[in-house]
Design a protein around this motif. Structure first.
Motif: not given
Length: 618
Positions: A221, A223-224, A444, A583, A586-588, A590-591, A597, A600
């Motif tokens: 992606d 962002e990476s 993580y 997704m 990193e977002k995966m 984090e989720f 959250t 989650r």
């Protein structure tokens, strides 16, 4: 003394072409499988037919290919030149028959020996080929390679080309199911490598304008990316590369004449060397090769005259020559990368600066790790002699000469009882067991140091042989085998986190699975059914009638080795772990593994409810 068996002419048996393919399918299509793995035979069958259509496109005939997969029936229609009408039967049923022996007609094709469609024919319960050419059409139908119907040429107004329809033979491919995700990935690779080609799969169009650049965009992606993708093209070569901010390891997508060489080969080795050489010379510094290549995400495609592969399934290139009067593969790739990548870096000094910063950072990290890495390697070396955690098998994925290497599997289990059951019932040739002690560490947000500091992670990395790259991966299938309860689910999540954090390409390349084990056993005195869902349980109860005995398996340790052999043998059920393109990793992470959250919490409650429903059904 025992009587010796006589050895006469009667003992020599000559198999015809279809008998040999059906008796030794692994020689032609690799492992059989059930469709849960991208290298299972049912996908190789599709690939073998598609390769012929792609070769037509490469020769300038037909810009569209239509692929349909409905239930168990596959249909592939191209708009190439069409098989010569008098040779339709021979081309799909006679060995050493095909148009590719004439190198002028198919200069740089993949299937030079013409075995592919014959293998598909022999391994199908139904096979139909139809050629359209010169306003006429010829059709032939087969069952298991035996011709059942051949029609004489008839008039036709359809566009020229070839249509092949087949159904894999269920006596060979038992309980198989096509997964569209794997077929789509195969089709995307074809269009990336053949810009201008359109493949329509079940009504959906796939097309690429930017070739390997599009392939990398699919795999990393925005962002990476450390910088936008460098995309270089030559006559018989195309290269794309960037670096990832999110992963530690090297990632290569390599192709020869449109064939995805998942095991690399001479072209991939030359490409890796060429990148190091070019960057060292550009900066005038003798940087360590691992620091230069760390976190690279790249792709290379080359076209070679009459390529030599190390197996019929063509996953590793063995050729050293490009052919056609060109230099060796190594020299050709090195010269191309040296000239074009060096030019690119001179024109884009900001990209060169980012690469240098990344190299220096990798160097610092390597130096920080050097002491602990040395200790960890020594520990792993000692452990490999008598590693209590690993019960190894005899055949490994990096044994390229072993026919059954694709079946090499490592089960990662938790607890003595579960690992004991699997160890006693496994196939010692191809199935290994790695036993965890309790829950693994949540990795993580941690850096690579933890892989060496944590004994279990270090030994797992050593068992898989993936410290620097996937090139020498020892097992094709890495299977997480935990209980289907809350603790087991948590262990799965922690292991997937470990692989996503440090070795995401293992998941990207389709090596990671979850073992599906039965939830219930339903039996009477005559029959036993193992059921993987409440629906299967109800079907079994209906079949047995009366009052059968119903057992709910709460953990793998409850299943005896005598029973476990049914769940990891030919009827094994595996659920592949796949990445969600929408997704980023990193977002995966984090989720699933970050702060708790509300989103989650909702996800966990919704999925726990499914598990509780199953428990209550028991």
């Amino acid at each position: 003394m025992a009587e010796q068996t006589s050895y006469t002419e009667d003992n020599i048996r000559s198999l015809d072409w279809k008998e040999h393919i059906r008796m030794r399918p692994g020689m032609y299509i690799g492992k059989l499988g059930d469709g849960s793995s991208p290298d299972d035979g049912i996908y190789i069958l599709i690939k073998e037919v598609l390769d012929n259509s792609i070769d037509e496109y490469v020769m300038g005939a037909g810009k569209t290919i239509e692929v349909s997969v409905k239930d168990e029936t596959v249909s592939i229609r191209d708009y190439g030149r069409g098989i010569p009408l008098g040779k339709v039967v021979d081309v799909v049923s006679k060995m050493n028959t095909g148009g590719k022996y004439d190198s002028k007609a198919f200069k740089k094709s993949v299937g030079l020996n013409g075995v592919g469609t014959k293998a598909v024919n022999a391994l199908s319960s139904y096979f139909k080929v139809q050629s359209f050419r010169d306003n006429q059409t010829v059709t032939a139908e087969f069952e298991q390679g035996n011709i059942t119907n051949e029609e004489k040429p008839q008039e036709s107004s359809q566009r020229k080309g070839t249509k092949v329809t087949f159904v894999p033979d269920k006596t060979i491919f038992t309980k198989f199911k096509f997964r569209n995700e794997y077929i789509i990935k195969m089709i995307k690779n074809y269009v990336y490598l053949n810009t201008g080609l359109t493949i329509i799969f079940n009504g959906e169009k796939y097309y690429s304008e930017n070739g390997l650049r599009d392939l990398l965009d699919e795999n990393i992606d925005d962002e990476s990316k450390l910088f936008k993708i460098i995309h270089l093209k030559g006559d018989d070569i195309e290269v794309a590369l960037t670096f990832s901010k999110a992963q530690y390891s090297e990632e290569y997508h390599s192709f020869v004449n449109g064939q995805h060489t998942t095991q690399g080969g001479t072209h991939q080795n030359a490409f890796r060397e060429a990148i190091v050489k070019t960057i060292r010379e550009y900066f005038g510094k003798n940087y360590d090769s691992s620091d230069i290549r760390k976190s690279i995400v790249s792709a290379i495609s080359v076209k070679v005259m009459e390529p030599i592969f190390e197996s019929q399934t063509k996953t590793k290139l063995g050729s050293t020559e490009m052919g056609d009067g060109l230099p060796t593969v190594r020299t050709y790739i090195t010269d191309f990368v040296k000239t074009n990548l060096d030019n690119y870096l001179h024109k884009n000094p900001d990209v060169a600066e980012k690469i240098q910063k990344k190299i220096l950072q990798a160097e610092r990290e390597r130096n920080d790790l050097s002491g602990i890495r040395k200790l960890a390697r020594e520990r792993a070396k000692k452990a490999s002699v008598h590693n209590k955690k690993l019960r190894d098998c005899r055949v490994h994925f990096n044994d390229l000469k072993k026919e059954n290497r694709l079946e090499s599997t490592l089960f990662i289990t938790e607890g003595d009882s579960a690992s004991g059951s699997i160890t006693k019932s496994r196939d010692v040739n191809t199935q290994a067991v790695f036993s965890l002690r309790g829950k693994p560490l949540n990795s993580y947000g941690m850096n690579k140091k933890i892989v060496y500091e944590n004994e279990e992670f270090n030994l797992l990395q050593a068992a898989l042989n993936i410290e620097d790259s996937l090139e020498d991966l020892r097992y094709n299938n890495i299977v997480i085998a935990t209980d289907a309860d809350v603790d087991g689910m948590h262990i799965r999540l922690l292991l997937i986190t470990f692989f996503l954090q440090f070795f995401p390409e293992l998941i990207k390349e389709g090596h990671l699975y979850i073992l599906d084990t039965p939830l219930f056993r339903v039996r009477d005195k005559k029959q036993t059914f193992y059921c993987y869902s409440p629906e299967e349980k109800q079907d079994a109860i209906n079949k047995l009638k009366g009052k059968p005995e119903i057992t709910r398996f709460k953990g793998l340790g409850e299943i005896s080795p005598d029973e476990f052999v049914h769940f990891i043998g030919k009827d094994i059920r595996l659920d592949p772990v796949m990445l969600d393109k929408e997704m980023p990793i990193e977002k995966m992470l984090e989720f699933y593994m970050g702060k708790n959250t509300p989103d989650r919490q909702k996800f966990i409650i919704r999925n726990l409810k499914i598990e509780l429903d199953i428990v209550e059904e028991a």
